[in-house]
Design a protein around this motif. Structure first.
Motif, mmCIF file in Angstrom:
data_model
loop_
_atom_site.group_PDB
_atom_site.id
_atom_site.type_symbol
_atom_site.label_atom_id
_atom_site.label_comp_id
_atom_site.label_asym_id
_atom_site.label_seq_id
_atom_site.Cartn_x
_atom_site.Cartn_y
_atom_site.Cartn_z
ATOM 1 N N ILE A 82 9.846 -3.365 -5.135
ATOM 2 C CA ILE A 82 9.345 -2.370 -6.090
ATOM 3 C C ILE A 82 8.187 -1.647 -5.406
ATOM 4 C CG2 ILE A 82 8.370 -1.972 -8.377
ATOM 5 C CD1 ILE A 82 9.586 -4.581 -9.310
ATOM 6 N N CYS A 83 8.241 -0.316 -5.475
ATOM 7 C CA CYS A 83 7.383 0.537 -4.665
ATOM 8 C C CYS A 83 6.607 1.482 -5.584
ATOM 9 C CB CYS A 83 8.325 1.345 -3.764
ATOM 10 S SG CYS A 83 7.566 2.474 -2.634
ATOM 11 N N HIS A 84 5.459 1.963 -5.107
ATOM 12 C CA HIS A 84 4.732 2.969 -5.893
ATOM 13 C C HIS A 84 5.572 4.223 -6.131
ATOM 14 C CE1 HIS A 84 0.808 0.821 -5.579
ATOM 15 N NE2 HIS A 84 0.694 1.393 -6.758
ATOM 16 N N SER A 85 6.515 4.489 -5.207
ATOM 17 C CA SER A 85 7.391 5.655 -5.433
ATOM 18 C C SER A 85 8.196 5.503 -6.720
ATOM 19 C CB SER A 85 8.374 5.819 -4.273
ATOM 20 O OG SER A 85 7.686 5.992 -3.079
ATOM 21 N N ASP A 86 8.537 4.249 -7.081
ATOM 22 C CA ASP A 86 9.250 4.030 -8.341
ATOM 23 C C ASP A 86 8.362 4.427 -9.523
ATOM 24 O OD1 ASP A 86 11.608 2.946 -7.118
ATOM 25 O OD2 ASP A 86 10.493 1.084 -6.777
ATOM 26 N N GLY B 29 15.454 1.853 -7.562
ATOM 27 C CA GLY B 29 15.507 0.812 -6.525
ATOM 28 C C GLY B 29 15.941 1.416 -5.204
ATOM 29 N N HIS B 30 14.999 1.411 -4.224
ATOM 30 C CA HIS B 30 15.343 2.052 -2.948
ATOM 31 C C HIS B 30 14.986 1.175 -1.760
ATOM 32 C CE1 HIS B 30 11.157 3.225 -3.772
ATOM 33 N NE2 HIS B 30 11.005 3.169 -2.456
ATOM 34 N N GLU B 31 14.536 -0.057 -2.019
ATOM 35 C CA GLU B 31 14.219 -0.940 -0.896
ATOM 36 C C GLU B 31 15.101 -2.174 -1.043
ATOM 37 O OE1 GLU B 31 9.401 -0.019 -1.044
ATOM 38 O OE2 GLU B 31 10.122 -1.997 -0.542
ATOM 39 N N GLY B 32 16.354 -2.057 -0.668
ATOM 40 C CA GLY B 32 17.283 -3.144 -0.936
ATOM 41 C C GLY B 32 17.883 -3.756 0.318
ATOM 42 N N GLY C 256 12.881 -1.497 4.868
ATOM 43 C CA GLY C 256 13.442 -0.164 4.666
ATOM 44 C C GLY C 256 12.517 0.852 4.031
ATOM 45 N N CYS C 257 11.326 0.429 3.567
ATOM 46 C CA CYS C 257 10.372 1.414 3.037
ATOM 47 C C CYS C 257 8.951 1.014 3.390
ATOM 48 C CB CYS C 257 10.530 1.590 1.524
ATOM 49 S SG CYS C 257 9.382 2.780 0.800
ATOM 50 N N ALA C 258 8.464 -0.081 2.810
ATOM 51 C CA ALA C 258 7.039 -0.428 2.947
ATOM 52 C C ALA C 258 6.627 -0.641 4.399
ATOM 53 C CB ALA C 258 6.729 -1.684 2.136
ATOM 54 N N ILE D 259 1.097 -7.396 -3.064
ATOM 55 C CA ILE D 259 1.358 -6.753 -1.773
ATOM 56 C C ILE D 259 2.715 -6.063 -1.944
ATOM 57 C CG2 ILE D 259 1.539 -7.030 0.721
ATOM 58 C CD1 ILE D 259 0.162 -9.764 0.338
ATOM 59 N N ARG D 260 3.768 -6.855 -1.998
ATOM 60 C CA ARG D 260 5.057 -6.298 -2.355
ATOM 61 C C ARG D 260 5.687 -7.192 -3.411
ATOM 62 N NH1 ARG D 260 5.271 -1.313 -2.205
ATOM 63 N NH2 ARG D 260 6.938 -0.268 -1.092
ATOM 64 N N VAL D 261 6.196 -6.562 -4.455
ATOM 65 C CA VAL D 261 6.908 -7.249 -5.518
ATOM 66 C C VAL D 261 8.398 -7.079 -5.226
ATOM 67 C CG1 VAL D 261 7.250 -7.416 -8.004
ATOM 68 C CG2 VAL D 261 5.074 -6.556 -7.105
HETATM 69 ZN ZN LIG Z 1 9.433 2.618 -1.319
#
Ligand SMILES: [Zn+2]
Ligand SMILES: [Zn+2]
Length: 324
Positions: free
Chosen positions: A20-24, A42-45, A128-130, A318-320
């Motif tokens: 889960i990203c701040h972009s979401d 959902g974009h970091e899978g 793939g993102c963070a 940090i990352r969820v």
């Molecule tokens: Zn992201």
């Protein structure tokens, strides 16, 4: 959502981890112009290939993959030139195409990147993102070995910029945030100096620690005018400032100050496909340690609780990561 059979060039992937990203949050708040509704976000899978289309040669059922959210076409000029983040037919998984907060995702196979079995799915997901975003930003800035680097904002992306700076050979890293626990973590990740912007005059402190000169490179990962201007003021004459955090307001910049100090202002957007491969190699070889990067895990049925953790900054995430 029904699970579709894959088209001839497609894969069906069983999602086993999704960041889960701040972009979401930005998409939910309506500040990402290309985000469409209704959508499965959902974009970091990352996950495991469940079914392959008739024409797929390079991946097979059972392979581990990262789903790439920058869905570039692979054929236009920017794609061919290796700048596929600027693809002319770009689509974004999780913003324009149904994403990874799901049990299964079907995507054209070119958007799945093979993940070595030695890398856990949850680490694959955030690669793939963070993790790749700061790699792209430092490539854009051309960070040189021996340089000094300031990182503004230690969210999921910024905290990885600390490690990325080390990999690029930075001699000194200044981490800036308003959370003491994130600053401690940044020191654990290799930052030389931790500056709490809510308690200290960030620019004065960076100047003091650099004999009044300023840093060679500054990166802003938040998207707020205050920290963007601090980043600009904290670099030396001839220094480079790279804006990475998605802004939702305009910025009043003193262009005369930029010009007369020859400060280079750059922007960095997402990442390229080749950079994802670079990150996979860095993690596989042990140069980049993501074992401390996932702070919270929620089952898919509780994805909204995970989003709240990020939105309300509960327990300094940090990352969820969402798991099945
Ligand atoms: Zn992201
Ligand atoms: Zn393209």
């Amino acid at each position: 959502m029904p699970v579709k059979d894959p088209g001839s060039q497609e894969l069906v992937v069983k999602v086993l981890a999704s960041g889960i990203c701040h972009s979401d949050l930005h998409a939910m708040n309506g500040v990402i112009p290309y985000a469409s509704i209704p959508i499965t976000p959902g974009h970091e899978g990352a996950g495991i290939v469940e079914a392959v289309g008739a024409n797929i040669q390079d991946l097979k059922v059972g392979d581990h993959v990262i789903l790439r959210f920058v869905m570039s076409c692979g054929a236009c000029a920017p794609c061919v030139q290796g700048t596929d983040n600027l693809c002319r037919k770009l689509k974004f998984l999780g913003f324009e195409v149904d994403g990874t907060f799901a049990e299964y995702v079907s995507v054209p196979s070119r958007h799945a990147i093979h993940l070595p079995d030695s890398i856990p799915f949850e680490q694959g997901a955030i690669i793939g993102c963070a993790v790749v975003t700061p790699i792209h930003a430092m490539n854009i800035a051309r960070v040189r070995p021996g340089s000094s680097v300031a990182i503004f904002g230690l969210g999921g992306v910024g905290i990885h910029a600390v490690q990325t700076g080390k990999i690029f050979g930075a001699a000194e890293i200044f981490a800036v945030d308003i959370s003491d626990s994130k600053l401690s973590l940044a020191k654990l990740f290799g930052a030389n100096y931790a500056i709490n912007g809510s308690k200290e005059d960030t620019v004065a402190e960076i100047k003091r620690l650099t004999d009044g000169v300023g840093v060679d490179f500054a990166f802003e990962f938040i998207g707020l005018p205050t920290t963007q201007l601090q980043a600009i003021s904290s670099v030396k004459r001839g220094g480079t400032v790279t804006l990475v955090g998605i802004p939702n307001q305009s910025l009043n910049i003193d262009l005369k100050y930029l010009l007369t100090n020859e400060i280079q202002l750059r922007t960095s957007f997402d990442h390229t496909r080749a950079e994802v491969d670079d990150v996979i190699r860095l993690v596989e070889s042990g140069r980049l340690d993501l074992s401390k990067s996932i702070s919270h895990r929620f089952p898919l049925s509780k994805v909204n609780e995970g989003i709240d953790v990020l939105r309300k900054n509960i327990g300094d995430p940090i990352r969820v990561v969402v798991t099945p």
